[in-house]
Design an enzyme around this catalytic site. Sequence first.
Site, PDB file in Angstrom:
ATOM      1  NE  ARG A 128      -4.366  -1.686   1.314  1.00 21.35           N
ATOM      2  CZ  ARG A 128      -5.535  -1.793   1.923  1.00 21.35           C
ATOM      3  NH1 ARG A 128      -5.746  -1.198   3.071  1.00 21.35           N
ATOM      4  NH2 ARG A 128      -6.517  -2.462   1.352  1.00 21.35           N
ATOM      5  CD  GLN A 163      -2.945   5.783  -3.487  1.00 23.72           C
ATOM      6  OE1 GLN A 163      -3.308   6.555  -4.387  1.00 23.72           O
ATOM      7  NE2 GLN A 163      -2.817   6.183  -2.237  1.00 23.72           N
ATOM      8  CG  ASP A 177      -4.932  -2.078  -2.789  1.00 25.02           C
ATOM      9  OD1 ASP A 177      -5.186  -3.292  -2.646  1.00 25.02           O
ATOM     10  OD2 ASP A 177      -4.921  -1.277  -1.837  1.00 25.02           O
ATOM     11  CB  SER A 213      -8.185  -0.447  -2.229  1.00 29.29           C
ATOM     12  OG  SER A 213      -7.265  -0.344  -1.157  1.00 29.29           O
ATOM     13  CE1 TYR A 244      -5.310  -4.581   4.914  1.00 27.53           C
ATOM     14  CE2 TYR A 244      -2.971  -4.260   4.515  1.00 27.53           C
ATOM     15  CZ  TYR A 244      -4.230  -4.595   4.058  1.00 27.53           C
ATOM     16  OH  TYR A 244      -4.401  -4.927   2.745  1.00 27.53           O
TER      17      TYR A 244
END
Length: 373
Positions: A121, A126, A129, A132, A229
């Site tokens: 991350r 991004q 991902d 996400s 996280y």
Amino acid sequence: MKIAVLKETAPGERRVAATPETVKKFVALGAELAVERDAGAAAAFADQGYADAGATIGDRASVVQGADIVLGVQGPDVASLTGAKPGAWIVAGLNPFGDRARVDAYAAAGFEALAMEFMPRITRAQSMDILSSQSNLAGYKAVLDAAAEYGRAFPMMMTAAGTVSAAKCFVMGVGVAGLQAIATARRLGAQVSATDVRSATKEQILSLGAKPIFVENVAGIEGEGSGGYATEMSPEYQKAQAELVSGHLAKQDIVITTALIPGRPAPRLISDAQLATMRPGSVVVDLAVEQGGNVEGAVAGEVVERHGVKIVGHRNVPSRLPADASALFSRNLFNFLSAFWDKDQGRPVLDAEIGDAIRLTKDGKVVNERLAG
């Protein structure tokens, strides 16, 4: 450079790893695309669309034959990859902690397995991902699933016959899924509150117009792990959090739980005793049910009722929105491979930062440090 796109075979999996949009983009890079027949049918992507985008359509054996890269949503069984080139890349969500046997099988077969859920991350990754993109849809769908099970309206309604009060919705876990759940419940007109072990999420909750519910008197606990996280909390914090949540739960109509810790069972957020304090007709949606569940009594793949409260435990929630989930997932894969595409070699060449993070197997061995031992 041949890229194979396979039809998913896992029960209930309706997504596909490439769409006509991304096939066209791969072809523009100079790749040869082969798509298994009906691979996108469950997500409303017809074979003709893939053919029009430049792919060849065939059965699995012909699609895999000579493939340099195999794309999947969930990792394919090794037995179905016969004919792929030695050292071929398997690029998919591979569930490394939950299905280690398959990872070992990839290594034994000589494949280079790249787990997209291990994508770091960091800013430049991004757009790659998958966690996400899929969690965003899961958070949205969780609220819709709650609304479908809830026997009342979400927004306040003022009518000639009287006023209908707005539903009270509580979101537990404010990651990508939780933030989207907050936003969706707000759009539907609910009164929304949310909590998380990470104090940094307070501002995000407030920015979406919801009320933050946080333990305030336990100092020095931020709950922030690597990659954004959450981590497991101290016993003192867990006790204070349980007391706070218990008082708040009894007043809620809808609860969405989203808490996950990578590589470990989902933390228990709601006990049976806490469920018993909720109003009959309330609904709890457990988005962590496949990792053991945040809610005591949740059953993966089922909607059950305890103490008059419905507990929704749908599996693979993103797959319940297959067209959009496939579009986002396939863009993640394209963004990843295209970012490393070497025009001279006609193939992607990974760097160490991302390659080492997501590579599970290479040269017959399991090489990822997160799977050591």
